[in-house]
Structure formats: C-alpha cells, structure tokens
Design an enzyme around this catalytic site. Structure first.
Site, short mmCIF file in Angstrom:
data_model
loop_
_atom_site.label_atom_id
_atom_site.label_comp_id
_atom_site.label_asym_id
_atom_site.label_seq_id
_atom_site.Cartn_x
_atom_site.Cartn_y
_atom_site.Cartn_z
N HIS A 48 -37.07 9.30 66.19
CA HIS A 48 -36.31 8.70 64.97
C HIS A 48 -35.30 9.25 64.42
CE1 HIS A 48 -40.00 6.31 64.60
NE2 HIS A 48 -40.99 7.17 64.78
N ARG A 73 -39.45 15.82 71.25
CA ARG A 73 -40.27 14.59 71.17
C ARG A 73 -39.40 13.54 71.89
NH1 ARG A 73 -42.92 11.53 66.31
NH2 ARG A 73 -41.08 11.18 65.42
N ASP A 87 -34.99 19.04 82.66
CA ASP A 87 -33.97 19.50 83.19
C ASP A 87 -33.15 20.20 82.15
OD1 ASP A 87 -34.64 18.68 85.84
OD2 ASP A 87 -33.31 17.12 86.11
N GLU A 152 -51.65 8.29 67.62
CA GLU A 152 -50.97 7.88 66.23
C GLU A 152 -51.70 6.16 66.17
OE1 GLU A 152 -46.89 8.21 66.04
OE2 GLU A 152 -46.86 8.21 68.16
N ASP A 178 -47.76 7.08 61.31
CA ASP A 178 -48.28 5.85 62.03
C ASP A 178 -49.64 5.22 62.26
OD1 ASP A 178 -45.80 4.42 63.58
OD2 ASP A 178 -45.43 6.70 64.02
#
Length: 257
Positions: A48, A73, A87, A152, A178
């Site tokens: 987000h 996230r 990576d 969620e 959520d």
C-alpha cells in the site's frame, strides 16, 4: 561465510515478543530515524505504500546500522516479486491476503532454494549474498528465511487450521483492517466481532505451535492482544505517528496564542 542470522526468527523461536512498526513513508531518512528508536522490527510496505524494490533496499541499508530486522510485505504472493525481495537481502516476508493451502505451498516453493523449493539461483549478483562474498549463502539461506502469512479475510480464517499446520510457516499475522471490511465492519477494526475473530485466531495458531501477530495502534487493543499472547505486534505506522505529532504540535501552538 553463511547467510546472516535472522534475529527476528531466532527471537520468535526463543519466545521473545517482537514489537514493530509499519514503515510507509518510503523514505530512507525516516527509516533510519525509526531504526534507532528501539523497535525489534520495521515493516517496509510494498503493498500500500509507494515503494518498489529499489526504495526497499535503500531503507534496509539505512536500517543496517541498528539491531532491527527489516520485514517486507510484497504487494502480492507472486514468485517473481518474492525472488526480487529475497535477492535484495530481506530474510523475513509478510505475505498479504493468504487464503489457501495451495497458495502457501507455492510460497514455500518460492522462498527456498532446490531441492527444497524452486527459488532462482542468482546469488553471485545480489545484495543478499554480499554480491557473492558469502560463499556459503546458497547452502545456508533457506534456514534463515522467515515466512509470515497475513490472514485477513473470512476465507483465510476458514483455512487457518490447515495453513497453521504446514511445515515451513513461521507465523500467522491477522490483518484486522481488511478482516473488518470482509466482515461488514469497514473502517472499524476494533469492532467486537473483529476482536473476537482475532482472539480466536490466536488460540488456533498457538494450538498449531506457530507464532501469531497483529497490527493495531489502539492502546486498549494492544494490551488485549498482548494478554492473548501475541508473539509479534506492530503498534502503529510512521504515517500515523507523524500525523499524530503534527496534530499535537498544531493544537499546542493554537492553544498558546
């Protein structure tokens, strides 16, 4: 030289509660400031917040002088983006919108090198291995990856027991915002039905022998979830802290006039 020890994962295994904060301003400077504040982990949000892999790397670099674990996230649970984040040097992932065993199986495949999984081998080129300087990275990386799954939705809760029973899952994180929306309580993550769902999920996660986490900035809910045994908790965000401090400063100025 092996992969670095994942302090966050080690602390969870030792039963030490880990306190964190959401980092959404996409700024290495604010990440550096917060890294020195004493948090155990900081969540760099690519779902987000206006982040990409390059900005996430810059923030991890800014945090590296402090004993804090960067958690990322990604925006989705796709193997290609997970490969890039790993990576880049992240060892702890929080995957959003997890709802099925099949999804988790694909995630476990994506985070592990063969023969345990199918993570692509480009270690000689990437930050995670010190750009090839960590000669034993490929053979030691798997055990230092920490996989956290964000539950969620009601569908995710329905699959929670099966997901929590899976080997390789380190923790399950309940996303109340959520979840509240999916339960018909949009914008009210502190609603009684949502609180009860979070507490029930905690009990189910712990019965499976896994670690449980949650995000809330509400002082009452923080204490409630701590008492319920939350193993890792984010207690707010950099955005929220800045907004709150700005409002307090403005009100203080106005009251002094």
């Amino acid at each position: 030289m092996p992969a670095p020890i994942n302090r966050f994962k080690a602390a969870l295994l030792q039963g030490k509660r880990q306190t964190g904060l959401w980092v959404a301003l996409a700024s290495p400077l604010s990440a550096e400031l917060l890294a020195g504040a004493g948090f155990d982990w900081l969540l760099i949000d690519l779902e987000h917040a206006p982040n990409d892999v390059r900005s996430a790397i810059a923030q991890m670099q800014a945090m590296s002088a402090f004993p804090v674990t960067p958690v990322i996230r990604p925006p989705m649970s796709e193997a290609w983006v997970i490969k890039q984040v790993l990576d880049a040097g992240c060892q702890t992932l929080l995957i959003p919108m997890v709802e099925s065993v099949a999804q988790v199986e694909a995630l476990l495949d994506a985070i592990h090198y063969p023969p345990k999984g199918q993570r692509g081998v480009g270690a000689a080129l990437v930050r995670a291995s010190g750009f090839g300087a960590q000669a034993d990275y490929l053979t030691t990386a798997n055990e230092q990856i920490c996989l956290l799954l964000q539950i969620e939705t009601r569908k995710g809760l329905d699959a929670l027991d099966a997901i929590a029973a899976m080997d390789g899952v380190d923790g399950l994180f309940i996303g109340p915002a959520d979840l509240a929306a999916d339960m018909g309580c949009l914008g009210n993550p502190g609603h009684e039905s949502v609180r009860n769902a979070v507490l029930d999920a905690f009990q189910r996660i712990k019965r499976a022998g896994k670690k449980c986490g949650v995000l809330t900035s509400d002082p009452g809910l923080i204490e409630m979830y701590k008492a319920a045994g939350a193993d890792f908790m984010a207690i707010g965000s950099d955005v929220g802290l800045l907004r709150e401090a700005a409002n307090v400063a403005f009100d203080r100025y106005n009251s002094a006039r």
